[in-house]
Design a protein around this motif. Structure first.
Motif, PDB file in Angstrom:
ATOM      1  N   ASN D  75      -7.455   6.222   0.934  1.00  0.00           N
ATOM      2  CA  ASN D  75      -6.130   6.225   1.312  1.00  0.00           C
ATOM      3  C   ASN D  75      -5.810   5.014   2.149  1.00  0.00           C
ATOM      4  OD1 ASN D  75      -5.068   8.398  -0.339  1.00  0.00           O
ATOM      5  ND2 ASN D  75      -5.989   9.866   1.128  1.00  0.00           N
ATOM      6  N   ARG D  76      -4.701   4.597   2.248  1.00  0.00           N
ATOM      7  CA  ARG D  76      -4.108   3.512   3.187  1.00  0.00           C
ATOM      8  C   ARG D  76      -3.729   4.080   4.418  1.00  0.00           C
ATOM      9  NH1 ARG D  76      -1.697  -1.684   2.284  1.00  0.00           N
ATOM     10  NH2 ARG D  76      -2.099  -1.184   0.132  1.00  0.00           N
ATOM     11  N   GLU D  77      -4.301   3.772   5.514  1.00  0.00           N
ATOM     12  CA  GLU D  77      -4.208   4.165   6.756  1.00  0.00           C
ATOM     13  C   GLU D  77      -2.545   4.121   7.371  1.00  0.00           C
ATOM     14  OE1 GLU D  77      -6.913   2.673   9.665  1.00  0.00           O
ATOM     15  OE2 GLU D  77      -8.489   4.105   9.041  1.00  0.00           O
ATOM     16  N   GLN D  83      -4.990   5.668  12.080  1.00  0.00           N
ATOM     17  CA  GLN D  83      -6.000   5.169  11.729  1.00  0.00           C
ATOM     18  C   GLN D  83      -7.168   6.150  11.963  1.00  0.00           C
ATOM     19  OE1 GLN D  83      -5.478   1.968  14.963  1.00  0.00           O
ATOM     20  NE2 GLN D  83      -6.065   0.640  13.144  1.00  0.00           N
ATOM     21  N   SER D  84      -8.057   6.265  11.141  1.00  0.00           N
ATOM     22  CA  SER D  84      -9.580   7.252  11.227  1.00  0.00           C
ATOM     23  C   SER D  84     -10.065   7.058  12.376  1.00  0.00           C
ATOM     24  CB  SER D  84     -10.060   7.026  10.056  1.00  0.00           C
ATOM     25  OG  SER D  84     -10.732   5.893  10.060  1.00  0.00           O
ATOM     26  N   GLY D  85     -10.958   8.128  12.633  1.00  0.00           N
ATOM     27  CA  GLY D  85     -11.929   7.837  14.152  1.00  0.00           C
ATOM     28  C   GLY D  85     -12.651   6.798  13.629  1.00  0.00           C
ATOM     29  N   ARG D  86     -13.230   6.728  12.503  1.00  0.00           N
ATOM     30  CA  ARG D  86     -13.987   5.471  12.063  1.00  0.00           C
ATOM     31  C   ARG D  86     -13.553   4.123  12.512  1.00  0.00           C
ATOM     32  NH1 ARG D  86     -14.649   2.257   7.989  1.00  0.00           N
ATOM     33  NH2 ARG D  86     -16.599   1.263   7.521  1.00  0.00           N
ATOM     34  N   THR D  87     -12.170   4.108  11.997  1.00  0.00           N
ATOM     35  CA  THR D  87     -11.623   2.646  11.949  1.00  0.00           C
ATOM     36  C   THR D  87     -11.594   2.305  13.607  1.00  0.00           C
ATOM     37  OG1 THR D  87     -10.542   2.693  10.292  1.00  0.00           O
ATOM     38  CG2 THR D  87      -9.402   1.742  11.951  1.00  0.00           C
ATOM     39  N   GLN D  88     -11.140   3.378  14.497  1.00  0.00           N
ATOM     40  CA  GLN D  88     -10.921   3.062  15.498  1.00  0.00           C
ATOM     41  C   GLN D  88     -12.261   2.894  16.439  1.00  0.00           C
ATOM     42  OE1 GLN D  88      -7.980   5.466  18.052  1.00  0.00           O
ATOM     43  NE2 GLN D  88      -7.695   6.472  16.293  1.00  0.00           N
ATOM     44  N   GLU D  89     -13.234   3.596  16.154  1.00  0.00           N
ATOM     45  CA  GLU D  89     -14.489   3.410  16.747  1.00  0.00           C
ATOM     46  C   GLU D  89     -15.047   1.956  16.311  1.00  0.00           C
ATOM     47  OE1 GLU D  89     -17.137   7.118  15.826  1.00  0.00           O
ATOM     48  OE2 GLU D  89     -18.612   5.338  15.496  1.00  0.00           O
ATOM     49  N   ILE D  90     -14.817   1.377  15.102  1.00  0.00           N
ATOM     50  CA  ILE D  90     -15.124  -0.024  14.781  1.00  0.00           C
ATOM     51  C   ILE D  90     -14.445  -0.917  15.538  1.00  0.00           C
ATOM     52  CG2 ILE D  90     -15.250  -1.679  13.035  1.00  0.00           C
ATOM     53  CD1 ILE D  90     -15.840   0.795  10.813  1.00  0.00           C
TER      54      ILE D  90
ATOM     55  N   ASN F  74       2.324  -9.891  13.432  1.00  0.00           N
ATOM     56  CA  ASN F  74       2.935  -8.533  13.491  1.00  0.00           C
ATOM     57  C   ASN F  74       2.268  -7.462  13.547  1.00  0.00           C
ATOM     58  OD1 ASN F  74       5.885  -8.918  11.952  1.00  0.00           O
ATOM     59  ND2 ASN F  74       4.585  -9.989  10.528  1.00  0.00           N
ATOM     60  N   ASN F  75       2.747  -6.563  14.167  1.00  0.00           N
ATOM     61  CA  ASN F  75       2.003  -5.297  14.501  1.00  0.00           C
ATOM     62  C   ASN F  75       1.531  -4.542  13.322  1.00  0.00           C
ATOM     63  OD1 ASN F  75       2.076  -5.273  17.332  1.00  0.00           O
ATOM     64  ND2 ASN F  75       4.154  -4.177  17.212  1.00  0.00           N
ATOM     65  N   ARG F  76       0.310  -4.029  13.567  1.00  0.00           N
ATOM     66  CA  ARG F  76      -0.347  -3.418  12.432  1.00  0.00           C
ATOM     67  C   ARG F  76       0.265  -2.267  12.162  1.00  0.00           C
ATOM     68  NH1 ARG F  76      -5.730  -3.860   9.972  1.00  0.00           N
ATOM     69  NH2 ARG F  76      -5.887  -5.720  11.319  1.00  0.00           N
ATOM     70  N   GLU F  77       0.572  -1.709  10.829  1.00  0.00           N
ATOM     71  CA  GLU F  77       1.455  -0.494  10.609  1.00  0.00           C
ATOM     72  C   GLU F  77       0.439   0.769  10.810  1.00  0.00           C
ATOM     73  OE1 GLU F  77       3.288  -1.023   6.866  1.00  0.00           O
ATOM     74  OE2 GLU F  77       5.084  -1.657   7.819  1.00  0.00           O
ATOM     75  N   ALA F  78      -0.773   0.491  10.445  1.00  0.00           N
ATOM     76  CA  ALA F  78      -1.650   1.722  10.651  1.00  0.00           C
ATOM     77  C   ALA F  78      -1.829   1.995  12.074  1.00  0.00           C
ATOM     78  CB  ALA F  78      -3.148   1.438   9.942  1.00  0.00           C
ATOM     79  N   ALA F  79      -1.751   1.035  13.112  1.00  0.00           N
ATOM     80  CA  ALA F  79      -1.963   1.255  14.308  1.00  0.00           C
ATOM     81  C   ALA F  79      -0.431   1.901  14.913  1.00  0.00           C
ATOM     82  CB  ALA F  79      -2.075  -0.029  15.100  1.00  0.00           C
ATOM     83  N   ARG F  80       0.446   1.425  14.457  1.00  0.00           N
ATOM     84  CA  ARG F  80       1.893   2.005  14.940  1.00  0.00           C
ATOM     85  C   ARG F  80       2.032   3.329  14.333  1.00  0.00           C
ATOM     86  NH1 ARG F  80       6.200  -2.249  13.240  1.00  0.00           N
ATOM     87  NH2 ARG F  80       5.334  -1.988  11.427  1.00  0.00           N
ATOM     88  N   GLY F  81       1.347   3.858  13.343  1.00  0.00           N
ATOM     89  CA  GLY F  81       1.356   5.081  13.016  1.00  0.00           C
ATOM     90  C   GLY F  81       2.542   5.341  11.805  1.00  0.00           C
ATOM     91  N   LYS F  82       3.246   4.211  11.568  1.00  0.00           N
ATOM     92  CA  LYS F  82       4.112   4.379  10.184  1.00  0.00           C
ATOM     93  C   LYS F  82       4.461   3.059   9.322  1.00  0.00           C
ATOM     94  CE  LYS F  82       8.835   4.754  12.583  1.00  0.00           C
ATOM     95  NZ  LYS F  82       9.808   5.682  12.655  1.00  0.00           N
ATOM     96  N   GLN F  83       4.651   3.287   8.422  1.00  0.00           N
ATOM     97  CA  GLN F  83       5.186   2.175   7.581  1.00  0.00           C
ATOM     98  C   GLN F  83       6.765   1.956   7.801  1.00  0.00           C
ATOM     99  OE1 GLN F  83       3.693   3.803   3.920  1.00  0.00           O
ATOM    100  NE2 GLN F  83       2.809   2.016   3.408  1.00  0.00           N
TER     101      GLN F  83
END
Lengths: 237, 237, 237, 237, 237, 237
Positions: D75-77, D83-90, F74-83
């Motif tokens: 799934n697209r984060e 972001q998943s815990g794995r992504t944040q850890e990395i 641009n800010n990463r949408e996954a980091a911002r928590g929404k599209q």
């Protein structure tokens, strides 16, 4: 000279109090110096979806810090609406470490959740969490044996964790907050009672560290973890 | 006959432990029977944006429950990514109740945050939070006086809270979990030391209640709150 | 003297318009003075997971305010991504109040959702919501009877709500926005048509209130709710 | 025998392509075997709030994986909303590792953001990200020198990373996906060009590992990282 | 034959009610057949951050649908915690369309927010929103003129919108829900009073459409929009 | 004169690379001038809940842009928590457009997800995504035929998309970023290989456009899409 006056291989005083709260199948207050973590083990009669029908159990962990466990107040993660990267990193570490302590097939289709909540922080909260959670886990597994939820104890071996680091050029054992915030290197080590290494996470802050320093830190960790496992066993009677 | 064997106007045993943790300006463990809440008061040198430049302070509260404070494990709100409606309702109540205890102008441009975290739940966690948080607040205000952050103590009066209810047709004081989950009516009352009413929240479950029952519950609450304020003052020496 | 010129026990004009929109099983525009709330009751053929297979129905409520229902624009909760604590508190109150009006077992495995959306706000939106939603609920239950979704009408009794308060030292009935924003005490009361109390939520703002004032406010509320239930019954023909 | 037929100390083929995209100040496609990561370095004329006015810069990293970089679609984060815990850890690991490569004071009040996006995954994406991001970082720093945004090159030393593990009882270098998913131990090591250790993260899967195995893995890692730094320098001309 | 019996170029009855609510600077209930949308225009004395200090204003729009505006209840977006893609698409369209109606420099450093909330839906809610919002906008601009917030009216021209489509092989004007849900093509068109095209969004459902059908739909839209602009002007007196 | 020196009806160079990554059932890098989008098609053996048991498949699309695909980060949408609304609008467009290319009943109970990730942006990313995703879709459908997941190829016809606009008063084909950011009108058109129109989205920026300009843009689009479909077919061999 360490801020606390301890020698380089000296742990802080350890206190492990079982049945600290009454509802959980395992409930342990672990105190390593001024660091205090409440670890509870909760048993549920189901497994996550990805394990359904596979005849095995699961063990997972969650970690939290009360907002004023620290010198200045941290925002409450529930109010901010998400767990920080640090929190997720720590709870993943606790989960992996304790999964190494149990035979998931012997556990059957049950889930054990280890909640580690820091009441007071003075460095080493993640390693204290692992050390305390292992005792709560043992209590929960014994509860399951008594209730005939498992036939054989799924415990493979005790697990404990400690931090080591390089502080002012010297490898030291069990960093407190004063050391941790200015150490050149900070490493967390998880081992079982047979000196097998389960997890190793070392980070250089500012300067790098050498393979020799790594060896010295590993030796300190091994000694510290032996003492912690001793303390766990004493607490468990 | 109450499950605990108490008489209808009998509080559970009260225990108030100050300085339970070391970092907060006020830190109180309040125990009302088996309900245990850690209340900390944190002082910050700023105010929320809507009060900037208005020469007054602010007081706010947050509430949480450790996942295994209860009989079965509740999901961690930080992991779910939001606080429940119940949590928000409770922390708004705690905040309003304690704001009634301080003169915000005397507080100056400071914010006091009261964190109430339930370590163990057996009914009455929101009222225990208010009662304990008031003691933590007093400790924090005294800290501010000592540090000359305020000139005059902003405390107007002590505040305490208790639940009352109608259990099996009889008005009773201080419901524990066994009573709370089957009571016909559940009411939480917050008063100051002069018997002034600050908050009143009553809910009928199943049957409604009459104005006469309301009067009887108010009388019980007034007596219970007097005892709680006594206990607060004893704890504060 | 009240800003509106009303006497202390005088309600604002009440207008209840049924079938205000066409799709919902019940759709009521309730106007109490300048406060206007659209209340719809929606019937669904299922129950929440926690009630599956228990042979009973469920009733729940949601509350919203259009961004420009108020003097200045409020941010849209859908755009902010969460409902405020105030919104959640109100919708929980509406839900509990109306659940007291129905026999959930007679309702069968259906869910009724009451949506209360404030088109224009002038104080008392939560009590107007309850009063209007009860009429929409009756229409929805009659729809279910006609469609043979229930055999017996699950309605136990009518429910209505009103605010009372202490304004400039005097207990008054039905606060409008001008009064509400400067009242010393604000209390919302929900009763059924037999004068049974369902919910009571009183808050002191600034000063506290006494048991005598509480009694006076209860008397005002009882009279006001009788008039509101009269108006509900007239609207329902 | 390794699935790929490699010897235990053999890296996969390395390909480092600079200027892979045109907008970023540094843009590198790093390929380690079938693992392909696009690493960009973006320079901004500001620093995060906590560093304002401290005369130093900042470096941070973000990590992502395209949904179909893997065997089955993830799934697209951005769509899931976190972001998943794995992504944040990395991404925390990448950030810490590369901050060790620069002198933040020489960087001045600028922020460099390293974005590591995995186009295709075959094991070792986090270590490939670090190795590639270091080259993008060098390009960005040279850009800053040319544009006179910094006077002295803030680069302290090159940094690279590799995974090692114990696969079927034998310590091996640079695990691909087939090995990674069944290795007994998996360890990621970050070093600088002087063999200084920056980060060390080892995890036992199933069995634990010994201090001797740790030593053997460290030796493999040191050799592999030397080759990677060679490849970085060749790419940089 | 259309389900409603209308001819292919016949609009539904139009009703435009100004000052539907009392707080907003412009407040319009627009009814196109059974579709009813409340459009409010709110004026604020500030601009978004990206326009600060640029001597121009801003206009933006938000769209919502009450949960039971539709045949079956939709989940409330505020409760779900996010706006759907459809909602965002629509509010972006409304904002772009109405920005085309005003001279943002003449508006000065003010923001106008248009809230379009659907009370009842029967197809064409986004075009009705644009048509109604334009009238609310005119009222708000006149309010600004009266209050001397602007010197010159920033209105450039009226804007209205309508849907057209291909229904059972025939191009038709102003689709209602019955037609919309089975049309082969659905197109929304926004024009100004000089027949200039502002927005065009056409979607084939099932079959594609030809350039000739496009031409026929454009002609229908032009006629319909003329009638709508007539109705707007009549409402504005 | 166009910034790129192209004539008004000239497309940028087109490059379509199949099997750009190895795991997806279809994986295409599409390059239209400096715009580069990676389009993957992923096949799953299930359908969304709303289609369960209806004997048909589903096709959906997701769109993303790497943070540094653009001139500034641009800010990463996954980091911002929404599209963003823009992202959702685009992925809904891609999904609708490609659903027009397949017979969902012939697809059987499978879901195809098209991921379009922009590696480098220079205008026209949404239309390039559609053009590239169609090729990835064809590869995925052929994979399904080979694996006997479908009996008959569900492809109805090829689909491609292009932007047109009015730039400095002249209708032009295929706007690049320099043109797009200053064009008076911007329109995206999706057609099939038989010149049937699938989607049309035109927006006036500043000035409006006329029906005649619309006709001229449609003619340009038709020609451009013919060339793109030619290129798709050449790539597919």
């Amino acid at each position: 000279m360490r801020p606390s006056g301890r020698t380089s291989n000296q742990l802080r005083p350890i206190q492990i109090t079982r049945q600290f709260t009454q509802h959980a199948e395992g409930s342990v207050l672990v105190e390593i110096g001024d660091t205090r973590v409440l670890c509870t083990a909760s048993v549920e009669d189901s497994v996550p979806r990805f394990l359904k029908g596979k005849n095995q159990g699961w063990l997972t962990a969650e970690y939290g810090m009360l907002p004023r466990a620290t010198h200045t107040r941290n925002n409450r993660e529930a109010a901010r609406g998400k767990q920080s990267g640090r929190t997720q990193e720590i709870q993943r570490l606790i989960g992996r470490s304790l999964r190494a302590a149990v035979d998931l097939e012997l556990l059957g289709e049950h889930t054990i959740t280890l909640d580690c909540d820091v009441l007071q922080a003075d460095g080493g909260t993640r390693t204290a969490s692992i050390t305390g959670a292992c005792v709560a886990l043992v209590d929960a597994l014994n509860h399951m044996l008594r209730k005939k939820m498992v036939k054989t104890n799924p415990l493979k071996h005790m697990v404990a964790a400690i931090s080591v680091g390089v502080y002012q050029g010297t490898p030291v054992l069990d960093l407190d907050y004063a050391e941790d915030s200015s150490a050149e290197t900070d490493m967390n080590i998880v081992m079982d009672e047979n000196k097998g290494i389960i997890e190793l996470q070392g980070t250089a802050e500012g300067a790098t560290f050498s393979q020799q320093e790594l060896g010295e830190m590993m030796a300190l960790a091994q000694q510290g973890i032996s003492e912690l496992i001793e303390a766990q066993k004493t607490a468990l009677g």
